[in-house]
Design an enzyme around this catalytic site. Structure first.
Site, PDB file in Angstrom:
ATOM      1  N   LYS A   1      -0.328   5.051   5.888  1.00 47.59           N
ATOM      2  CA  LYS A   1      -0.048   4.660   4.384  1.00 47.59           C
ATOM      3  C   LYS A   1      -0.037   5.875   3.439  1.00 47.59           C
ATOM      4  CE  LYS A   1       0.561   0.809   2.264  1.00 47.59           C
ATOM      5  NZ  LYS A   1       0.898  -0.638   2.617  1.00 47.59           N
TER       6      LYS A   1
HETATM    7  N1  GLU Z   1       4.338  -1.998   2.701  1.00 52.95           N
HETATM    8  C1  GLU Z   1       4.381  -2.983   3.470  1.00 52.95           C
HETATM    9  C2  GLU Z   1       3.070  -3.446   4.066  1.00 52.95           C
HETATM   10  O1  GLU Z   1       2.004  -3.387   3.490  1.00 52.95           O
HETATM   11  C3  GLU Z   1       5.449  -2.747   4.545  1.00 52.95           C
HETATM   12  C4  GLU Z   1       5.014  -1.309   5.428  1.00 52.95           C
HETATM   13  C5  GLU Z   1       6.425  -1.151   6.562  1.00 52.95           C
HETATM   14  O2  GLU Z   1       7.327  -1.569   6.475  1.00 52.95           O
HETATM   15  O3  GLU Z   1       5.999  -0.047   7.008  1.00 52.95           O
HETATM   16  O4  GLU Z   1       2.845  -4.122   5.198  1.00 52.95           O
END
Ligand code: GLU
Length: 427
Positions: A116
């Site tokens: 993240k």
């Molecule tokens: N931000 C989204 C999540 O929290 C998607 C992450 C992604 O597609 O890599 O799952």
């Protein structure tokens, strides 16, 4: 066994999102059998990068923002997870979000680890040109650890396909070749996937319908309340309303609104697009106290905004029989206990909101093969993965007599730690 050593640089934040995650890991550990030997793997992010992001403002001044990219675990594949732009972003939050990505990706069995990123900034205070400069500088700063086979960012809170296009372009210019697979959630014209933008909300809807059926609730006429009206809450609201559910309340960053007869979601989407919020919508009543949102009489409550929203302070007031987590980490462990005691079913984030990363996986695969699927193919494959993941977790929860969250963590953590064990330690 040596006791877990809290990470020294986080000791000043005793109740942060990372501590919530650690508590969830403690709760699953007794269910992991011999793999519990490896549990500290999940309590130590593999790699943490903190970067300074300086930009020149439009008025000629210089501003510095704090940026992060955390790769929590890469045992099952490259890091994968979104990038968040928000004024409250902290390292603790990005660490927790990266860890939830590890568990989520394993729970739905997409071949990724968890990662993240984020910048501590209120993007609403930036012009488009400033937002672009900040995004490009951040991308360049984290370029040393990202890549299509290393770690693949995607949209999250306050980031979108335009920001992904700038990230892809910056990475590609620095590399000297167009590399579409370095981020997902891109515009369709730039190697993005059909259906990606609405995938998280669609996944929430698919899981919500399955759970409603399992609980004997008919979606037609079901009363739904949603916190958050962005890319997750807005899409889920539209799909539930299309299926005949009554969206009786919405809370966003400005206001909470109610209409017991059901909000006209399409009209509200138009209003929110033009005004930036649900506040001032003529087709509903605004609550004087936005916290009353949690007490709304409804069947299904969908937190689809930020983490730590359902806490010991409001869990006792919730009237819904199902809490469906569209956000990451919206329910604290103390609230989980209160809801369980009251017979309220919590469908955990790592299953309920996994639709976004699932279609990100499809996008990444399509980029590598340069062969693109139809929207129908995407939605069918998404629906199948979501239904199968929920069914497996539902069965395990029944067999082991544990919550759906613990069951989802058993599935996810088992896959991660099996990979960890098979790979072995180096040297
Ligand atoms: N931000 C989204 C999540 O929290 C998607 C992450 C992604 O597609 O890599 O799952």
């Amino acid at each position: 066994m040596v006791a877990y050593q809290p990470l020294s640089f986080l000791q000043s934040q005793p109740c942060g999102p990372w501590e919530v995650y650690l508590e969830q890991i403690d709760r699953v550990t007794p269910h992991l059998g011999h793999l519990a030997r490896w549990i500290d793997t999940l309590k130590h992010p593999k790699r943490i990068l903190i970067v300074d992001v300086p930009i020149e403002r439009d008025d000629g001044s210089i501003a510095h923002f704090e940026g992060y990219r955390v790769q929590h675990n890469t045992s099952r594949g490259p890091g994968k997870g979104g990038v968040r732009f928000h004024q409250d972003v902290t390292l603790s939050e990005v660490m927790a979000l990266s860890a939830w990505m590890t568990v989520k990706n394993a729970a739905v069995n997409v071949p990724y680890g968890g990662a993240k990123g984020g910048i501590r900034v209120d993007p609403k205070q930036l012009s488009m040109a400033e937002l672009q400069r900040m995004t490009r500088r951040y991308t360049s700063e984290i370029q040393i650890i990202i890549g299509p086979m290393k770690d693949i960012p995607a949209p999250d809170v306050n980031t979108n396909e335009q920001i992904m296009a700038w990230m892809m372009d910056t990475y590609s210019v620095n590399e000297g070749s167009t590399t579409t697979g370095v981020v997902t959630g891109k515009p369709v014209s730039l190697g993005g996937s059909l259906g990606r933008q609405e995938a998280t909300g669609r996944g929430v809807f698919v899981v919500g319908c399955e759970v409603a059926a399992l609980r004997g609730l008919d979606v037609a006429g079901m009363r739904v309340a949603i916190q958050g009206f962005g890319n997750v809450g807005g899409v889920a609201a539209r799909l539930f309303a299309q299926s005949g559910a009554l969206v009786v309340a919405i809370q966003d960053h400005e206001a909470a609104i109610v209409n017991e007869g059901g909000i006209d979601v399409n009209a509200l989407l138009g209003h929110a697009r033009s005004s930036g919020s649900v506040a001032g919508f003529a087709g509903a009543t605004r609550l004087d106290n936005r916290d009353e949102f949690w007490e709304i009489d409804c069947d299904m409550l969908i937190p689809a905004a930020l983490e730590q929203q359902i806490t010991a302070a409001n869990a006792g007031k919730i009237k819904a029989s199902i809490v469906l987590e569209g956000a990451n980490g919206p329910t604290t462990p103390a609230a989980d206990d209160i809801l369980a005691e009251r017979g309220i079913l919590v469908v955990p984030d790592v299953i309920a909101n996994a639709g976004g990363v699932t279609v990100s996986y499809f996008e990444w695969v399509q980029d590598f093969s340069s062969f693109f699927w139809t929207e129908d193919e995407i939605n069918q494959r998404l629906t199948r993965i979501m239904k199968e993941a929920l069914a497996a977790v539902w069965q395990l929860a029944a067999d082991r007599k544990v919550s759906l969250r613990t069951a989802a963590f058993i599935v996810g953590c088992t896959r991660v730690l099996q990979a960890r064990e098979m790979r072995g330690l180096y040297p």
